[in-house]
Design a protein around this motif. Structure first.
Motif, mmCIF file in Angstrom:
data_model
loop_
_atom_site.group_PDB
_atom_site.id
_atom_site.type_symbol
_atom_site.label_atom_id
_atom_site.label_comp_id
_atom_site.label_asym_id
_atom_site.label_seq_id
_atom_site.Cartn_x
_atom_site.Cartn_y
_atom_site.Cartn_z
ATOM 1 N N LEU A 105 0.855 -1.291 -0.138
ATOM 2 C CA LEU A 105 -0.008 0.049 -0.084
ATOM 3 C C LEU A 105 0.651 1.044 0.107
ATOM 4 C CD1 LEU A 105 -2.892 -1.122 2.410
ATOM 5 C CD2 LEU A 105 -2.803 -0.891 -0.049
ATOM 6 N N ALA A 223 -3.387 6.002 8.105
ATOM 7 C CA ALA A 223 -3.330 6.080 6.905
ATOM 8 C C ALA A 223 -3.700 4.787 6.058
ATOM 9 C CB ALA A 223 -1.908 6.397 6.398
ATOM 10 N N GLU A 226 -7.405 4.401 6.631
ATOM 11 C CA GLU A 226 -8.346 5.475 5.752
ATOM 12 C C GLU A 226 -8.167 4.880 4.092
ATOM 13 O OE1 GLU A 226 -6.448 9.134 7.115
ATOM 14 O OE2 GLU A 226 -8.322 9.581 7.898
ATOM 15 N N LYS A 227 -7.003 4.516 3.664
ATOM 16 C CA LYS A 227 -6.962 3.960 2.471
ATOM 17 C C LYS A 227 -7.832 2.937 1.967
ATOM 18 C CE LYS A 227 -3.444 3.572 -1.159
ATOM 19 N NZ LYS A 227 -2.003 3.642 -1.288
ATOM 20 N N LEU A 231 -11.017 3.162 -0.638
ATOM 21 C CA LEU A 231 -11.278 2.142 -1.566
ATOM 22 C C LEU A 231 -12.589 1.165 -1.699
ATOM 23 C CD1 LEU A 231 -7.609 0.939 -1.707
ATOM 24 C CD2 LEU A 231 -8.673 2.428 -3.379
#
Length: 584
Positions: A105, A223, A226-227, A231
């Motif tokens: 990621l 992070a 939240e990613k 998505l």
């Protein structure tokens, strides 16, 4: 030193790196053992305490303790405080998973290698190490040629997470192709990579997940979550959440630094936005949703994993942070490890009968036993003899399991005549033909008890810390009974942590009111492994606890000395200010 040596191991994460070696033959939990912001080793019980992992090759047999080690290695890699490479002598999935997530990621990666134990031990005294895929060269700095880490691996060198090695259902293939969005596809890639490492040939469906990744280890953990949310991530099976890093209702009034509190609360919100229940407890086995014997689940949080496998008889691997949410997003997990019956048998027999002469409070016996046996066990599942006559309660087994999981990397234990898969020693050991036998002595337990005490018995105690893992309703009732009719010393703070569900039941029963009348501060949502200043008074120098887990981690996490004692003694000290009870 003799001339340099070269060995081939197993490349868990492909890469090339060279650097000075920092090594130990003792396992280390990254959570509570390494500061993710500085890279300092803060486990004050570890021989490498005070050293830093930044820009070196770091070698330990494997991790131990917390499932949050994956979050710590992610933070270290993202903030530039991490090692150049990792070398283990056992298959270490928690820390390896953190590196895989960083690569998948965030485009950050380091090589991770597993050497056989003989080669690992031969390397320990080296000064300098070169890693090139699975090849490890060590010796004096001048003897070892540096790699060229910028050179990309060739196609045959790089180990792939290709799904060709694993039997996939049509649903698995659909998820992997992105039919439910990129979050589920990324989750499947991570699951398949871990399946490959563990040797699983197919996936299985699980009924529930307990997520430990909601603990705020730093910007990287937020992070990551939240990613996934951005998505389109959404859990597809019932999912509970572990303790978070703040009490959502009280952190502002407690004076928690606003940037940290807001980030920790945001992380919790992201997971609930993905559909997880805001249970916020490190003791999910106390919830009404606790799994039954034989149920296939995916739990993270080390003490919860050990309790689920050992006491409930449910089946779960010790899932690292980040893999837990990946499984929740897909409902699929590697069909390996403790999901398979033959992998749940003991390879170590611990005879505890002679150790029971230890002169400590009755409620201290179980955490001291767990801590001692966990140290002997290492990565082996133990079967413990000689305890069935004591008829341990669920809270006794909770204390035993949490202490065991602190120093052992094994995901379960058996207590013969007590736990559900150990009606006899033969049932617990199963097909193992060469079971190692260990006999505990009173001296073994006494040494563990002393190791958990970093403060003297006569030191002035400033804070009593209770609820690691979270207190159950019976424990809160017992505490209220012990406090009844007594007066707390005005200079002493006493704080107990519990989950929201337990807090609600205790409030309805009037137990919280009784505790607050004595002066106990009851905190929800968070737990002691995440609590710092100012919830811990800044002028506090000595903390007393009845938790072996916190007695182990506390000195490194807080910089304070720890006094380890039973619950009755904790209340006594809260009233008198010093410990004068017999402690053995």
């Amino acid at each position: 030193m003799a001339r340099h040596q070269s060995r081939h191991g197993r490349s868990l994460v492909y890469g090339r790196a060279s650097g000075s070696l920092l090594a130990s033959d003792l396992e280390l939990s990254f959570w509570g053992g390494i500061d993710p912001q500085t890279g300092e080793i803060i486990d004050r019980h570890h021989p490498l305490s005070g050293r830093h992992v930044e820009d070196i090759i770091f070698a330990i047999p494997c991790g131990r303790g917390s499932c949050s080690g994956s979050g710590v290695i992610l933070e270290l890699l993202l903030n530039g405080k991490g090692p150049k490479g990792l070398i283990f002598s056992s298959l270490e999935t928690i820390l390896t998973l953190g590196v895989i997530v960083a690569r998948e990621l965030f485009g950050k990666s380091i090589p991770v290698v597993q050497l056989v134990e003989e080669d690992f031990r031969a390397m320990l005294e080296a000064d300098y190490v070169n890693i090139d895929g699975g090849r490890v060269v060590w010796g004096d700095r001048g003897q070892v040629t540096d790699t060229a880490p910028e050179q990309p691996p060739s196609q045959h060198e790089e180990q792939s997470s290709s799904s060709q090695q694993i039997e996939l259902t049509d649903t698995d293939k659909s998820l992997l192709s992105g039919s439910r969005g990129e979050a589920s596809a990324a989750a499947m890639r991570i699951i398949l990579e871990m399946s490959r490492l563990q040797g699983a040939r197919k996936l299985l469906s699980i009924t529930q997940v307990h997520i430990d990744g909601c603990v705020y280890t730093g910007p990287g953990s937020l992070a990551f979550a939240e990613k996934l949310l951005a998505l389109g991530g959404r859990v597809v099976v019932p999912t509970t959440l572990n303790s978070i890093s703040v009490d959502q209702k009280r952190w502002r009034s407690q004076g928690v630094e606003s940037a940290f509190g807001a980030a920790a609360e945001r992380l919790a919100t992201v997971y609930t936005d993905m559909g997880a229940r805001p249970t916020f407890t490190c003791a999910p086995y106390l919830l009404e949703s606790a799994p039954r014997k034989g149920e296939q689940v995916a739990w993270a949080e080390s003490n919860a994993v050990v309790y689920a496998n050992s006491v409930l008889g449910a089946k779960t691997m010790k899932y690292p942070d980040f893999l837990d949410i990946a499984i929740a997003l897909t409902g699929r997990a590697p069909n390996g490890g403790l999901h398979i019956a033959e992998n749940r048998t003991a390879s170590l027999c611990v005879d505890a009968r002679k150790a029971l002469e230890l002169d400590v409070a009755e409620d201290l016996l179980w955490p001291v036993l767990g801590y001692c046996i966990g140290g002997f066990a290492g990565n082996r599942i133990p079967a413990v003899l000689g305890l069935e006559a004591f008829s341990p309660s669920k809270d006794d087994l909770k204390a035993f399991g949490a202490a065991f999981a602190t120093v052992s990397s094994a995901p379960m234990f058996h207590i013969v005549g007590v736990t559900p898969e150990a009606r006899s020693l033969e049932a617990a050991t199963g097909s193992f033909r060469d079971v190692k036998h260990v006999e505990l002595s009173t001296n073994d337990l006494s040494n563990c008890f002393e190791a958990l005490n970093t403060a003297a018995k006569t030191d002035k105690v400033d804070l009593i810390s209770l609820g690691n893992p979270h207190f159950s309703l019976p424990e809160l009732r017992k505490l209220a009974t012990l406090c009844h009719g007594k007066i707390k010393h005005p200079s002493k703070a006493i704080i107990v942590c519990c989950g929201r569900s337990t807090y609600g039941l205790a409030s309805q029963a009037g137990v919280v009111e009784d505790l607050e009348e004595f002066g106990v501060q009851v905190i929800e949502d968070t737990c002691w492994c995440m609590i710092g200043d100012p919830v811990i008074p800044r002028d506090a120098r000595v903390i007393m606890t009845n938790s072996a887990k916190y007695a182990h981690y506390g000195p490194g996490l807080t910089g304070r000395r720890i006094r380890f004692g039973g619950l009755e003694e904790c209340v006594q000290v809260a009233c008198q200010g010093v410990s004068d009870a017999s402690s053995g």
